[in-house]
Design a protein around this motif. Structure first.
Motif, PDB file in Angstrom:
ATOM      1  N   VAL A 276     -18.537 -13.689  13.521  1.00  0.00           N
ATOM      2  CA  VAL A 276     -17.384 -12.915  14.000  1.00  0.00           C
ATOM      3  C   VAL A 276     -16.376 -12.733  12.867  1.00  0.00           C
ATOM      4  N   GLU A 277     -16.018 -13.850  12.214  1.00  0.00           N
ATOM      5  CA  GLU A 277     -14.951 -13.805  11.197  1.00  0.00           C
ATOM      6  C   GLU A 277     -15.472 -13.535   9.781  1.00  0.00           C
ATOM      7  N   GLU A 278     -16.785 -13.475   9.652  1.00  0.00           N
ATOM      8  CA  GLU A 278     -17.453 -13.280   8.352  1.00  0.00           C
ATOM      9  C   GLU A 278     -16.935 -14.279   7.325  1.00  0.00           C
ATOM     10  N   LYS A 279     -16.977 -15.526   7.697  1.00  0.00           N
ATOM     11  CA  LYS A 279     -16.605 -16.612   6.797  1.00  0.00           C
ATOM     12  C   LYS A 279     -17.607 -17.746   6.957  1.00  0.00           C
ATOM     13  N   TYR A 280     -17.829 -18.540   6.022  1.00  0.00           N
ATOM     14  CA  TYR A 280     -17.231 -18.630   4.706  1.00  0.00           C
ATOM     15  C   TYR A 280     -18.102 -17.869   3.718  1.00  0.00           C
ATOM     16  N   GLU A 281     -17.487 -16.909   3.052  1.00  0.00           N
ATOM     17  CA  GLU A 281     -18.275 -16.089   2.133  1.00  0.00           C
ATOM     18  C   GLU A 281     -18.496 -16.828   0.815  1.00  0.00           C
ATOM     19  N   ILE A 282     -19.748 -16.800   0.353  1.00  0.00           N
ATOM     20  CA  ILE A 282     -20.099 -17.487  -0.899  1.00  0.00           C
ATOM     21  C   ILE A 282     -20.159 -16.443  -2.014  1.00  0.00           C
ATOM     22  N   ASP A 283     -19.418 -16.707  -3.066  1.00  0.00           N
ATOM     23  CA  ASP A 283     -19.385 -15.784  -4.192  1.00  0.00           C
ATOM     24  C   ASP A 283     -19.812 -16.508  -5.466  1.00  0.00           C
ATOM     25  N   VAL A 284     -20.466 -15.792  -6.342  1.00  0.00           N
ATOM     26  CA  VAL A 284     -20.854 -16.381  -7.626  1.00  0.00           C
ATOM     27  C   VAL A 284     -20.415 -15.398  -8.702  1.00  0.00           C
ATOM     28  N   ASP A 285     -19.754 -15.889  -9.726  1.00  0.00           N
ATOM     29  CA  ASP A 285     -19.307 -15.051 -10.838  1.00  0.00           C
ATOM     30  C   ASP A 285     -20.495 -14.217 -11.364  1.00  0.00           C
ATOM     31  N   GLU A 286     -20.241 -12.918 -11.604  1.00  0.00           N
ATOM     32  CA  GLU A 286     -21.334 -12.000 -11.940  1.00  0.00           C
ATOM     33  C   GLU A 286     -22.142 -12.414 -13.172  1.00  0.00           C
ATOM     34  N   ALA A 292     -28.102 -17.383 -14.132  1.00  0.00           N
ATOM     35  CA  ALA A 292     -28.792 -18.267 -13.181  1.00  0.00           C
ATOM     36  C   ALA A 292     -30.030 -17.577 -12.615  1.00  0.00           C
ATOM     37  N   LEU A 293     -29.915 -16.254 -12.408  1.00  0.00           N
ATOM     38  CA  LEU A 293     -31.029 -15.487 -11.845  1.00  0.00           C
ATOM     39  C   LEU A 293     -32.272 -15.573 -12.742  1.00  0.00           C
ATOM     40  N   MET A 294     -32.044 -15.605 -14.065  1.00  0.00           N
ATOM     41  CA  MET A 294     -33.185 -15.646 -14.991  1.00  0.00           C
ATOM     42  C   MET A 294     -34.039 -16.884 -14.741  1.00  0.00           C
ATOM     43  N   SER A 295     -33.373 -18.024 -14.477  1.00  0.00           N
ATOM     44  CA  SER A 295     -34.146 -19.255 -14.254  1.00  0.00           C
ATOM     45  C   SER A 295     -34.901 -19.197 -12.918  1.00  0.00           C
ATOM     46  N   ILE A 296     -34.329 -18.486 -11.939  1.00  0.00           N
ATOM     47  CA  ILE A 296     -35.008 -18.382 -10.632  1.00  0.00           C
ATOM     48  C   ILE A 296     -36.173 -17.392 -10.731  1.00  0.00           C
ATOM     49  N   GLU A 297     -35.935 -16.292 -11.443  1.00  0.00           N
ATOM     50  CA  GLU A 297     -37.019 -15.292 -11.593  1.00  0.00           C
ATOM     51  C   GLU A 297     -38.189 -15.861 -12.392  1.00  0.00           C
ATOM     52  N   ARG A 298     -37.841 -16.683 -13.390  1.00  0.00           N
ATOM     53  CA  ARG A 298     -38.903 -17.337 -14.185  1.00  0.00           C
ATOM     54  C   ARG A 298     -39.748 -18.226 -13.263  1.00  0.00           C
ATOM     55  N   MET A 299     -39.079 -18.904 -12.340  1.00  0.00           N
ATOM     56  CA  MET A 299     -39.807 -19.747 -11.377  1.00  0.00           C
ATOM     57  C   MET A 299     -40.784 -18.893 -10.568  1.00  0.00           C
ATOM     58  N   PHE A 300     -40.300 -17.753 -10.045  1.00  0.00           N
ATOM     59  CA  PHE A 300     -41.187 -16.902  -9.258  1.00  0.00           C
ATOM     60  C   PHE A 300     -42.397 -16.448 -10.089  1.00  0.00           C
ATOM     61  N   GLU A 301     -42.143 -16.120 -11.370  1.00  0.00           N
ATOM     62  CA  GLU A 301     -43.250 -15.684 -12.244  1.00  0.00           C
ATOM     63  C   GLU A 301     -44.264 -16.799 -12.449  1.00  0.00           C
TER      64      GLU A 301
END
Ligand code: 13P
Ligand code: SF4
Length: 304
Positions: A276-286, A292-301
């Protein structure tokens, strides 16, 4: 408001807002009644990456919601109770990983998904408990740094003796509440029971297990097995789900202290308020999220 009422409201708002609810298998059982998907860390991160929803409600702990945000930066990611951190993930911060790397230069860093975005951004590849062996093997390095879980790192190192693994001294307080003595006592009371353990447990516990694996791998083992009794050395939520789904089998929680207080913070009311209140929103600095995404994508590969 009754639980039935809350569930109906959640369903309505979920449809209206095009939201999806993901739930980890350590959640309070009532959460499953509104979840679209349940699973272990790897399955939930894959789902977070592939969903077409506008909103992801993550019923899990902070690092899981943060990982979902890193994988789906355009989506709104919500955590029903913002206090649900992971005590293991909080054992290493940006300065500590930098110091650890400086003490062991030029060695690839493997981080357990139970870590902050900052730690992931300083790592070469991420792993979960279900793919750690495969990812480390496929990485092909002779030596690695493993953060933050020393017990998962030790378990991997025993399975892959050709890789020298230097572990950071982090651990999961919930899994360390399970003692080898608990397994020995439960096994004495239930001599025919099969022992299944999460690799976050102390080495002395994992050594007594017939099988070690992620929460989903433990549950899959039970579903495929003809055995009738199981001692479960992981968080209580796994025993709750197995007892619900397979009432003809007996599940014994290795220790009544194996309860993760942070995983148990979300209730149906919190999920409703969150939608309803759309909280708590989680944000990560771009910029941090991109690294961080590179380490996760490497895992998927590496775990294809
Ligand atoms: P799984 O990846 O096995 O679900 O584990 C998550 C976790 O937090 C274990 O403590
Ligand atoms: Fe973190 Fe341990 Fe809780 Fe898993 S069980 S979320 S590792 S504190």
């Amino acid at each position: 408001m009754s639980n039935e009422n809350i569930k109906n409201q959640i369903e309505k708002i979920k449809k209206k807002k095009n939201a999806v609810i993901l739930a980890h298998s350590y959640q309070n059982l009532e959460i499953d009644e509104v979840a679209d998907f349940t699973g272990d860390s790897l399955q939930l991160s894959r789902l977070a990456a592939s969903t077409n929803s506008d909103i992801i409600v993550f019923c899990g702990v902070y690092f899981m919601a943060e990982t979902a945000k890193i994988l789906s930066p355009k989506k709104k990611v919500l955590l029903p109770n913002v206090k649900s951190g992971c005590r293991m993930a909080d054992m290493i911060d940006l300065n500590q990983i930098k110091t650890f790397k400086k003490a062991h230069p030029n060695i690839p860093v493997v981080c357990y998904v139970n870590s902050t975005a900052e730690v992931k951004s300083e790592s070469d590849v991420c792993v979960t408990s279900s793919n750690a062996l495969k990812v480390v093997k496929n990485l092909g390095a002779k030596e690695i740094l493993f953060v933050p879980d020393t017990y998962l790192g030790t378990w991997v190192s025993e399975k892959l003796p050709d890789v020298n693994i230097i572990t950071y001294p982090g651990y999961c307080p919930t899994h360390l509440n399970i003692m080898a003595e608990d397994i020995i006592n439960k096994k004495e009371e239930n001599p025919n029971a099969i022992v299944l353990a999460h690799p976050e447990c102390h080495k002395s516990v994992v050594e007594l297990a017939d099988f070690a694996g992620s929460t989903t791998q433990i549950m899959d083992y039970v579903f495929k097995s003809n055995e009738k009794e199981f001692i479960i050395a992981t968080e209580k939520g796994v025993v709750d789900r197995l007892s619900r789904d397979l009432p003809q089998k007996k599940f014994i929680l290795a220790s009544k202290r194996a309860v993760c207080p942070n995983m148990k913070r979300h209730y149906l009311e919190d999920v409703l308020t969150c939608l309803v209140e759309e909280k708590y929103e989680i944000d990560v600095d771009e910029n941090l999220a991109k690294k961080a995404l590179m380490s996760i994508e490497r895992m998927f590969e590496l775990c294809k």
